[in-house]
Design an enzyme around this catalytic site. Structure first.
Site, PDB file in Angstrom:
ATOM      1  CG  LEU A  52      -1.889  -0.983   1.280  1.00  0.00           C
ATOM      2  CD1 LEU A  52      -2.948  -0.900   2.545  1.00  0.00           C
ATOM      3  CD2 LEU A  52      -2.851  -1.235   0.092  1.00  0.00           C
ATOM      4  CG  HIS A  56      -3.165   1.067  -2.561  1.00  0.00           C
ATOM      5  ND1 HIS A  56      -1.769   1.011  -2.588  1.00  0.00           N
ATOM      6  CD2 HIS A  56      -3.477   0.329  -3.553  1.00  0.00           C
ATOM      7  CE1 HIS A  56      -1.496   0.093  -3.553  1.00  0.00           C
ATOM      8  NE2 HIS A  56      -2.421  -0.377  -4.253  1.00  0.00           N
ATOM      9  CD  GLN A  80      -4.084  -9.578 -10.866  1.00  0.00           C
ATOM     10  OE1 GLN A  80      -5.191  -9.537 -10.466  1.00  0.00           O
ATOM     11  NE2 GLN A  80      -3.247  -8.342 -10.871  1.00  0.00           N
ATOM     12  N   GLY A 190      -8.252   2.706  -8.932  1.00  0.00           N
ATOM     13  CA  GLY A 190      -7.332   3.837  -9.121  1.00  0.00           C
ATOM     14  C   GLY A 190      -7.316   3.959 -10.841  1.00  0.00           C
TER      15      GLY A 190
END
Length: 342
Positions: A52, A56, A80, A190
């Protein structure tokens, strides 16, 4: 009032100490969520892979301001990452993550004539294991994978999908699972990962999700270093001192393309302006670091398709995504600018 004390039993003794309730299983979290639902509390959700930083925290602050309760998840999603990518070395900084979460708070004004305010802090952190998230197991080799996956067709092969085939299949799958577990009123993502945000909005619409519905999946502006405008990213910790000095090159290249676009040049000229910035930095750099442009592209924000080379600001009626990726040594940076109002 939501009583969090009974739910601390979901915490593992191997986890760092925290004043925020930590949940490691879907079952325990759903019990907590049932109480929040019964009490009529809105729940904001910030999905993360940890490591983080203030990017974030900008999502957390937005959620704290707009919801009764805020939940953050930390899960490094193997689906992913391709076999050659950085799954094993991806930053895992849970003690630090919990410390900065505990320190984050937002004061909100209470309704009524009193003018009183209330301080909100993160209400819960969801820390599932790989087994919890993938009961059928998960293999980084997609050909060997078994079980259920979510693939958002037509929007996942452009931009980042060109360089990372299958990446968005892994993202869409894990976020569907997280949305099913958390059932957020609002979710916050984001803009640095703009394609991901838009794909997930399509996914919420196509799968008829109600928690969140597409209108309640919020895209929050990218947070940048105040000195050189580098987009904050967990992967920035990979950069050496020499690489960090070169890292703002990508955003400078995007800004050069944006200026050319605003000057009404066609796309092909705008892309060349961006490439010129990277070539110039590479030619004058006294570092041994390899600097290599992966791509610079202009994409339609609705279809995700790249614009024709002759398109320009004078021909566009919908927002355009100007994005790029740059290699510095073994570290790959991404960034984007939205041209027009999303």
């Amino acid at each position: 009032m939501l009583n969090l004390r009974p739910f601390v039993r979901s915490m593992s003794s191997t986890l760092p100490p925290s004043h925020i309730p930590l949940f490691t299983t879907v079952a325990a979290f759903r019990e907590w969520r049932q109480v929040s639902r019964r009490d009529g509390k809105s729940v904001g959700f910030v999905p993360t892979m940890g490591g983080l930083h203030d990017g974030h925290m900008s999502l957390v602050r937005r959620s704290l301001a707009e919801n009764d309760l805020t939940v953050l998840s930390i899960f490094v999603n193997p689906a992913q990452f391709a076999p050659h990518e950085d799954l094993e070395k991806y930053p895992r900084t849970l003690p630090h993550d919990l410390e900065i979460l505990e320190a984050q708070s937002v004061a909100v004004q209470l309704q009524g004539a009193s003018g009183d305010s209330k301080v909100r802090k993160t209400s819960a952190v969801f820390l599932p294991s790989v087994q919890e998230m993938y009961p059928s197991g998960i293999d980084q080799d997609r050909a060997a994978q078994r079980g259920t996956f979510v693939d958002v067709k037509g929007y996942s092969d452009q931009m980042e999908g060109m360089s990372r085939p299958g990446f968005f299949r892994g993202v869409a799958t894990v976020v569907t699972k997280l949305f099913n577990a958390i059932e957020p009123t609002n979710a916050y993502l984001g803009q640095k990962d703009i394609q991901q945000c838009l794909i997930l909005r399509h996914m919420c619409r196509d799968l008829l999700l109600s928690h969140p519905d597409p209108a309640h999946l919020h895209i929050v502006p990218t947070v940048r270093d105040p000195v050189d405008n580098l987009a904050l990213s967990s992967r920035n910790v990979y950069l050496s001192v020499a690489e960090r000095k070169l890292a703002p090159t990508l955003f400078r290249a995007l800004k050069a393309a944006e200026q050319a676009w605003n000057d009404r040049h066609p796309k092909v000229v705008c892309v060349q302006h961006a490439k010129n910035v990277v070539d110039e930095v590479a030619s004058i750099s006294d570092s041994d670091t390899e600097i290599r442009l992966d791509y610079i592209e202009f994409n339609d924000s609705e279809s995700m398709e790249p614009l024709d080379d002759t398109r320009s600001i004078t021909t566009e009626t919908s927002p355009v995504i100007l994005s790029g990726a740059l290699w510095l040594g073994t570290t790959r940076l991404i960034d984007n600018i939205v041209l027009g109002d999303m």
